[in-house]
Each structure stands twice: as structure tokens, then as C-alpha cells.
Scaffold this motif. Structure first.
Motif, mmCIF file in Angstrom:
data_model
loop_
_atom_site.group_PDB
_atom_site.id
_atom_site.type_symbol
_atom_site.label_atom_id
_atom_site.label_comp_id
_atom_site.label_asym_id
_atom_site.label_seq_id
_atom_site.Cartn_x
_atom_site.Cartn_y
_atom_site.Cartn_z
ATOM 1 N N VAL A 14 29.953 49.761 46.503
ATOM 2 C CA VAL A 14 28.877 49.615 45.524
ATOM 3 C C VAL A 14 29.349 48.889 44.269
ATOM 4 O O VAL A 14 28.639 48.055 43.716
ATOM 5 C CB VAL A 14 28.314 51.001 45.150
ATOM 6 C CG1 VAL A 14 27.198 50.850 44.125
ATOM 7 C CG2 VAL A 14 27.788 51.694 46.409
ATOM 8 N N TYR A 15 30.524 49.211 43.795
ATOM 9 C CA TYR A 15 31.008 48.665 42.535
ATOM 10 C C TYR A 15 32.098 47.616 42.751
ATOM 11 O O TYR A 15 32.928 47.744 43.647
ATOM 12 C CB TYR A 15 31.557 49.774 41.645
ATOM 13 C CG TYR A 15 30.560 50.850 41.349
ATOM 14 C CD1 TYR A 15 29.515 50.627 40.464
ATOM 15 C CD2 TYR A 15 30.637 52.084 41.975
ATOM 16 C CE1 TYR A 15 28.590 51.611 40.195
ATOM 17 C CE2 TYR A 15 29.710 53.080 41.711
ATOM 18 C CZ TYR A 15 28.700 52.831 40.811
ATOM 19 O OH TYR A 15 27.788 53.806 40.556
ATOM 20 N N TYR A 16 32.125 46.622 41.873
ATOM 21 C CA TYR A 16 33.197 45.629 41.916
ATOM 22 C C TYR A 16 34.415 46.196 41.194
ATOM 23 O O TYR A 16 34.305 46.719 40.091
ATOM 24 C CB TYR A 16 32.761 44.328 41.239
ATOM 25 C CG TYR A 16 33.914 43.387 41.022
ATOM 26 C CD1 TYR A 16 34.429 42.632 42.070
ATOM 27 C CD2 TYR A 16 34.518 43.279 39.774
ATOM 28 C CE1 TYR A 16 35.504 41.792 41.884
ATOM 29 C CE2 TYR A 16 35.597 42.446 39.576
ATOM 30 C CZ TYR A 16 36.084 41.697 40.633
ATOM 31 O OH TYR A 16 37.156 40.871 40.436
ATOM 32 N N LYS A 17 35.557 46.096 41.807
ATOM 33 C CA LYS A 17 36.782 46.579 41.187
ATOM 34 C C LYS A 17 37.869 45.510 41.306
ATOM 35 O O LYS A 17 38.080 44.950 42.376
ATOM 36 C CB LYS A 17 37.260 47.863 41.859
ATOM 37 C CG LYS A 17 36.368 49.068 41.590
ATOM 38 C CD LYS A 17 36.969 50.313 42.175
ATOM 39 C CE LYS A 17 36.110 51.530 41.869
ATOM 40 N NZ LYS A 17 36.668 52.762 42.459
ATOM 41 N N ASP A 18 38.520 45.252 40.200
ATOM 42 C CA ASP A 18 39.650 44.336 40.198
ATOM 43 C C ASP A 18 40.799 45.014 40.946
ATOM 44 O O ASP A 18 41.248 46.088 40.570
ATOM 45 C CB ASP A 18 40.056 44.041 38.752
ATOM 46 C CG ASP A 18 41.155 42.991 38.668
ATOM 47 O OD1 ASP A 18 41.777 42.703 39.717
ATOM 48 O OD2 ASP A 18 41.391 42.473 37.572
ATOM 49 N N ARG A 19 41.282 44.375 42.003
ATOM 50 C CA ARG A 19 42.307 45.016 42.821
ATOM 51 C C ARG A 19 43.628 45.157 42.084
ATOM 52 O O ARG A 19 44.511 45.902 42.524
ATOM 53 C CB ARG A 19 42.504 44.232 44.111
ATOM 54 C CG ARG A 19 43.070 42.828 43.930
ATOM 55 C CD ARG A 19 43.307 42.182 45.280
ATOM 56 N NE ARG A 19 43.916 40.865 45.151
ATOM 57 C CZ ARG A 19 44.443 40.193 46.173
ATOM 58 N NH1 ARG A 19 44.415 40.717 47.379
ATOM 59 N NH2 ARG A 19 44.981 39.010 45.986
ATOM 60 N N PHE A 20 43.806 44.433 40.971
ATOM 61 C CA PHE A 20 45.030 44.542 40.187
ATOM 62 C C PHE A 20 44.886 45.509 39.006
ATOM 63 O O PHE A 20 45.836 45.738 38.269
ATOM 64 C CB PHE A 20 45.443 43.159 39.660
ATOM 65 C CG PHE A 20 45.727 42.174 40.759
ATOM 66 C CD1 PHE A 20 46.858 42.307 41.542
ATOM 67 C CD2 PHE A 20 44.865 41.135 41.008
ATOM 68 C CE1 PHE A 20 47.125 41.411 42.558
ATOM 69 C CE2 PHE A 20 45.124 40.227 42.018
ATOM 70 C CZ PHE A 20 46.251 40.368 42.807
ATOM 71 N N TYR A 21 43.679 46.076 38.842
ATOM 72 C CA TYR A 21 43.441 46.976 37.713
ATOM 73 C C TYR A 21 44.090 48.332 37.955
ATOM 74 O O TYR A 21 43.980 48.906 39.045
ATOM 75 C CB TYR A 21 41.940 47.164 37.507
ATOM 76 C CG TYR A 21 41.593 48.184 36.448
ATOM 77 C CD1 TYR A 21 41.696 47.883 35.083
ATOM 78 C CD2 TYR A 21 41.166 49.463 36.802
ATOM 79 C CE1 TYR A 21 41.383 48.821 34.128
ATOM 80 C CE2 TYR A 21 40.840 50.399 35.853
ATOM 81 C CZ TYR A 21 40.951 50.081 34.510
ATOM 82 O OH TYR A 21 40.640 51.013 33.561
ATOM 83 N N VAL A 22 44.785 48.826 36.955
ATOM 84 C CA VAL A 22 45.401 50.142 37.026
ATOM 85 C C VAL A 22 44.783 51.010 35.931
ATOM 86 O O VAL A 22 44.855 50.676 34.747
ATOM 87 C CB VAL A 22 46.933 50.070 36.826
ATOM 88 C CG1 VAL A 22 47.538 51.468 36.862
ATOM 89 C CG2 VAL A 22 47.554 49.180 37.891
ATOM 90 N N ALA A 23 44.140 52.087 36.332
ATOM 91 C CA ALA A 23 43.475 52.963 35.368
ATOM 92 C C ALA A 23 44.493 53.574 34.414
ATOM 93 O O ALA A 23 45.563 54.020 34.842
ATOM 94 C CB ALA A 23 42.711 54.059 36.099
ATOM 95 N N PRO A 24 44.200 53.599 33.113
ATOM 96 C CA PRO A 24 45.137 54.178 32.147
ATOM 97 C C PRO A 24 45.301 55.677 32.355
ATOM 98 O O PRO A 24 44.343 56.370 32.703
ATOM 99 C CB PRO A 24 44.480 53.871 30.790
ATOM 100 C CG PRO A 24 43.027 53.700 31.102
ATOM 101 C CD PRO A 24 42.973 53.093 32.456
ATOM 102 N N GLN A 25 46.505 56.179 32.160
ATOM 103 C CA GLN A 25 46.804 57.597 32.336
ATOM 104 C C GLN A 25 47.013 58.265 30.973
ATOM 105 O O GLN A 25 47.529 57.651 30.039
ATOM 106 C CB GLN A 25 48.062 57.766 33.189
ATOM 107 C CG GLN A 25 47.954 57.170 34.577
ATOM 108 C CD GLN A 25 46.938 57.876 35.434
ATOM 109 O OE1 GLN A 25 46.875 59.108 35.469
ATOM 110 N NE2 GLN A 25 46.124 57.106 36.137
#
Length: 267
Positions: A14-25
Motif C-alpha cells: 500500500v505504501y511507498y517505502k525507500d528501501r534504503f531508509y532506516v527508521a530512527p531508533q
């Protein structure tokens, strides 16, 4: 009843996601920064093996083995953490092959919060803690209802939000956002019967969808129409819209639609 067929990664489509994006922790800090938390860890380490312990935003996070969860919580309750304010699970089936289960505890005297975490692999079982904390009774039932995890020895193992005959668990990431075919036809089949599917139509489960030509389910901006009345694009009613009954509300000026102005763009 038809079994629910899993749709792996249904929400990812459903959503577009950048495959190189890393969610901040959230940064992790040492529990030694807080003397009271340090004493809790000391007490736990004297009896149990702790996988990891750290602070996040001032709250102590402790990872333990799933088979020790009852004993650990029992020990923490004796140390003053006698309020279970929340517990649930997080679906990591796709990434890690299991669920993260957490127990949020509160110490009213010390005004401290503590979160116990454990990992439950797919197919494994975990013990109920409802005999330690009454609030766990409903939380564990909700965890079963939403994720399909029912702890062993629960006193009343049944759904709490969805109907008893519901197929599937809505908070799994593999569960479609708008529900599957079973969900779309559930109320029609249950109330009227499958023979009324073509007459009534499937349940609309997209809360953001608005059909401007449907005068039975939606209100209309620009002019009012009666229930079931045909909606014609661009049609204006002879009588202006009145937004307040009778002569308005006391101390509130009655709206005159002829004095209103629609802006083409925001100022």
C-alpha cells in the motif's frame, strides 16, 4: 466457515517505502544512571538471566526469556511494581519470525515505570500472568483477538473485540488494511444472508472514501439533498442551506450563505 488465507506483506503493497531508509531508533542509555533502576536490575540478576537492560526516555527496559516471564513479573511485583498498565504484542513475523511481547509496569510509590520485553517465536507458547495482575485478563484476550496469541492457562480464552466466529487477527501485518473478503461481507451475510449480497453490496471499509453521488451514506458539501435523492453535479438548490435550526442559537449570529466566500487558495 471459510478459513482465512494469509496475505504476506499485504500492507507493504500500500505504501511507498525507500528501501534504503532506516527508521530512527530511540537512544539507549545505561540503567546505572538511575540508582533505583540499578537496584532493580541487581535484584533480578541475582535470580534470573537478563538478556539486555537499558533506559529509553527515562524508562527501564529489560529483556528476559519467555519461560521466565511469570517469575520475573512476580519478583517485580514484590519490589513495588504492582500495576500492570499495559501489555500487548508487536508483529515481527516477516523480519524475525515471531512476536515481541511487552509488559508495562508502574511503581506508584517510587513513581517509576518499567517495561519487561520478551520474544516469542512463531508456534511457541507463553504463560498467562492474569493470576498476578487482574488487568492482564482483558489485555491477553485482546492480544489473542488481534494477534492470535493466547497465553496458556488463561481463565477465559476467547475474543474480546471481534465476534467469536471472526476469521483472522486484524493487527497482524499480513492482514489487509481494509479487511479481506470475509470482513467485507461479514455483516451482510450475518444479518441478511448471502443471498442479499447483490442487493445490499459489500461493506465499505475504507474510512477515507467518500462517494459524492451516494445520497444514502454520505452528506454533501455545497447543497443538501434528501435521502436517496439523485445527485447531479453542479446543481444548486433554490433554497439556501441553513445550518442552524429555527432562528439560530442564542448569542450566535445566524449564517447567511449569500455572504460567504470560497477561497481559491489559502492566504
Amino acid at each position: 466457515m471459510r478459513e482465512y488465507k494469509p496475505k504476506n506483506n499485504a500492507q507493504k503493497q500500500v505504501y511507498y517505502k525507500d528501501r534504503f531508509y532506516v527508521a530512527p531508533q530511540i537512544p539507549k542509555t545505561s540503567f546505572q544512571e538511575d540508582d533505583k533502576y540499578a537496584k532493580v536490575i541487581e535484584e533480578l540478576e541475582s535470580r534470573f538471566e537478563i538478556d539486555e537492560a537499558y533506559l529509553q526516555r527515562g524508562t527501564l527496559i529489560v529483556w528476559v526469556d519467555k519461560d521466565k516471564i511469570v517469575e520475573v513479573l512476580q519478583k517485580l511485583k514484590s519490589l513495588g511494581y504492582d500495576v500492570l498498565s499495559e501489555m500487548s504484542a508487536i508483529d515481527y513475523l516477516d523480519k524475525k519470525g515471531g512476536f515481541e511481547i511487552f509488559y508495562q509496569l508502574l511503581n506508584m510509590q517510587d513513581k517509576k515505570r518499567l517495561r519487561i520485553k520478551t520474544f516469542l517465536k512463531k508456534g511457541q507458547e507463553i504463560q498467562s500472568v492474569s493470576h498476578l495482575f487482574k488487568s492482564a485478563n482483558w489485555s491477553e484476550r485482546e492480544m489473542y483477538d488481534m494477534f492470535g496469541i493466547m497465553p496458556l492457562n488463561h481463565p477465559y480464552p476467547k475474543r474480546i473485540l471481534m465476534p467469536d466466529d471472526w476469521v483472522g487477527h486484524p493487527l497482524l501485518k499480513s492482514y489487509p488494511l481494509h479487511g479481506d473478503e470475509y470482513a467485507r461481507w461479514y455483516e451482510v451475510d450475518k444479518i441478511f444472508g448471502k443471498e442479499y449480497r447483490e442487493i445490499i453490496g459489500e461493506e465499505q471499509r475504507d474510512s477515507a472514501r467518500i462517494d459524492r453521488y451516494d445520497s444514502k451514506r454520505f452528506s454533501h458539501l455545497g447543497y443538501e439533498v434528501g435521502y436517496g435523492e439523485s445527485v447531479v453535479e453542479g446543481k444548486e438548490r433554490e433554497k439556501p442551506i441553513m445550518y442552524q435550526e429555527e432562528e439560530g442559537v442564542l448569542f450566535v449570529k445566524k449564517l447567511d450563505s449569500t455572504l460567504t466566500k470560497q477561497l481559491d487558495k489559502r492566504k
